[in-house]
Design an enzyme around this catalytic site. Structure first.
Site, PDB file in Angstrom:
ATOM      1  CB  SER A 197       0.399  -6.671   0.287  1.00  0.00           C
ATOM      2  OG  SER A 197      -0.345  -5.901  -0.637  1.00  0.00           O
ATOM      3  CG  HIS A 214      -3.348  -6.404   1.276  1.00  0.00           C
ATOM      4  ND1 HIS A 214      -2.341  -5.520   1.570  1.00  0.00           N
ATOM      5  CD2 HIS A 214      -4.045  -6.571   2.431  1.00  0.00           C
ATOM      6  CE1 HIS A 214      -2.424  -5.169   2.842  1.00  0.00           C
ATOM      7  NE2 HIS A 214      -3.447  -5.796   3.382  1.00  0.00           N
ATOM      8  CG  ASP A 217      -2.357  -3.816   6.398  1.00  0.00           C
ATOM      9  OD1 ASP A 217      -2.709  -3.361   7.506  1.00  0.00           O
ATOM     10  OD2 ASP A 217      -2.887  -4.808   5.872  1.00  0.00           O
TER      11      ASP A 217
END
Length: 343
Positions: A163, A190, A283
């Site tokens: 991310s 992401h 995540d």
């Protein structure tokens, strides 16, 4: 601090920021040179950086800021212009933390969504501690040959996710893998959906492997990196085919790293390798834990190199990580494992 040469867009960004209670605008300047002059005096918590600037562009400004007065930078870019996309991705490599879509007017479609994304990213990134760009030398005990770890039996696939800070980290890891790397790679990053095709093209130009957006129903190919498309989950189906899904976000994320790792655990178990790199939040941690429980080999980026240690730290806390390594050592370990030379 807003850095934007267009007076219209500068006023629009100032209006967007001024409406958000999480943010306070301290300066809005029209050039990188002015930003560099004002930076020592204003010392903003976060910078909104345009890429296409007169004189010094946003990429060089990012390099200078990260070298002279490191400050969190969020790149505001036109998502449809190829040259801007390449510069934006290189700005991430130079130390910027995120790239978001530029607003084009109050009456344009999706304005409220884009405005909320900009403010949320600025607010989050203002909390990220940044340091001058430097190489990292692994400490004793972190070299691959010094750390015993389980080895999956004949690995058949690599799943990797990141991310915040992910694009340069992914470029570094994948850049060390040879063009004939024998495993397919499924990748979740992401990033705003509008940027994912440009991101995959940028990465394709940097690493020996072939990189492209994943296609639903296709089989993963050795030596290829299959990137989750914008705003879509990427899964490995029971039959070994990729699934690109518009299913619900998981913990506000689509694509979800946890869903990728979970699907790989179910489909391949001990014949898979999972890697979780830098990123805000958690995540991927639960999915990586499931992959380890299924017998797969799981690897996380070490705190010493992670731009944001949130996602890898969450995995370590869950016991999901077989091994934690600094970024420069991850690629060589993956190449070693794929060739079956043991852990």
């Amino acid at each position: 601090m807003i850095v934007e040469d267009s007076a219209v867009v500068r006023r629009l960004l100032a209006h967007i920021v001024s409406r958000d209670p999480r943010l306070s605008l301290v300066a809005a300047v029209g050039s990188a040179e002015e930003a560099l002059r004002e930076l020592p005096r204003i010392r903003p918590d976060v910078i909104s950086m345009d890429i296409r600037l007169p004189g010094m562009d946003g990429l060089e400004a990012t390099r200078r800021i990260m070298a002279e007065q490191p400050t969190p930078i969020v790149v505001i870019a036109d998502s449809v212009e190829d040259a801007s996309l390449r510069i934006s991705m290189n700005a991430l490599r130079a130390g910027a933390l995120a790239v978001v879509e530029k607003p084009v007017g109050m009456e344009s479609g999706g304005h409220d969504r884009i405005a909320e994304t900009i403010c949320t990213q600025l607010s989050i990134m203002s909390q990220v501690p940044v340091i001058r760009r430097r190489g990292v030398t692994p400490g004793p005990g972190l070299r691959p040959e010094a750390v015993p770890a389980p080895q999956p039996e004949a690995p058949r696939l690599l799943a990797i996710a990141a991310s915040t800070g992910g694009p340069p980290a992914l470029a570094q890891v994948l850049g060390t893998l040879p063009a004939d790397f024998p495993l397919p790679v499924l990748l979740v990053q992401h990033m705003g959906g509008a940027f994912m095709e440009g991101f995959s093209q940028w990465l394709d130009g940097l690493v020996p492997l072939k990189v492209g957006l994943a296609r639903d129903g296709e089989a993963p190919r050795p030596g290829h990196v299959h990137v989750a498309p914008g705003d879509r989950h990427l899964l490995l189906g029971p039959g070994g085919l990729m699934q690109v899904s518009a299913g619900r976000p998981l913990a506000s994320q689509r694509p979800s790293a946890t869903l990728l790792f979970r699907s790989v655990a179910a489909a391949l178990g001990p014949r898979a390798v999972g890697v979780l790199l830098t990123g805000m939040g958690e995540d991927g941690a639960l999915g990586l834990a499931e992959l380890r429980q299924a017998g797969g080999f799981t690897l996380t980026e070490h705190e010493s190199t992670a731009v944001v240690y949130g996602m890898p730290a969450a995995a370590v806390r869950l016991g999901a990580s077989c091994l934690s390594l600094p970024l420069p050592l991850i690629g060589p370990r993956l190449a070693q494992m794929a060739r079956g030379r043991g852990a």
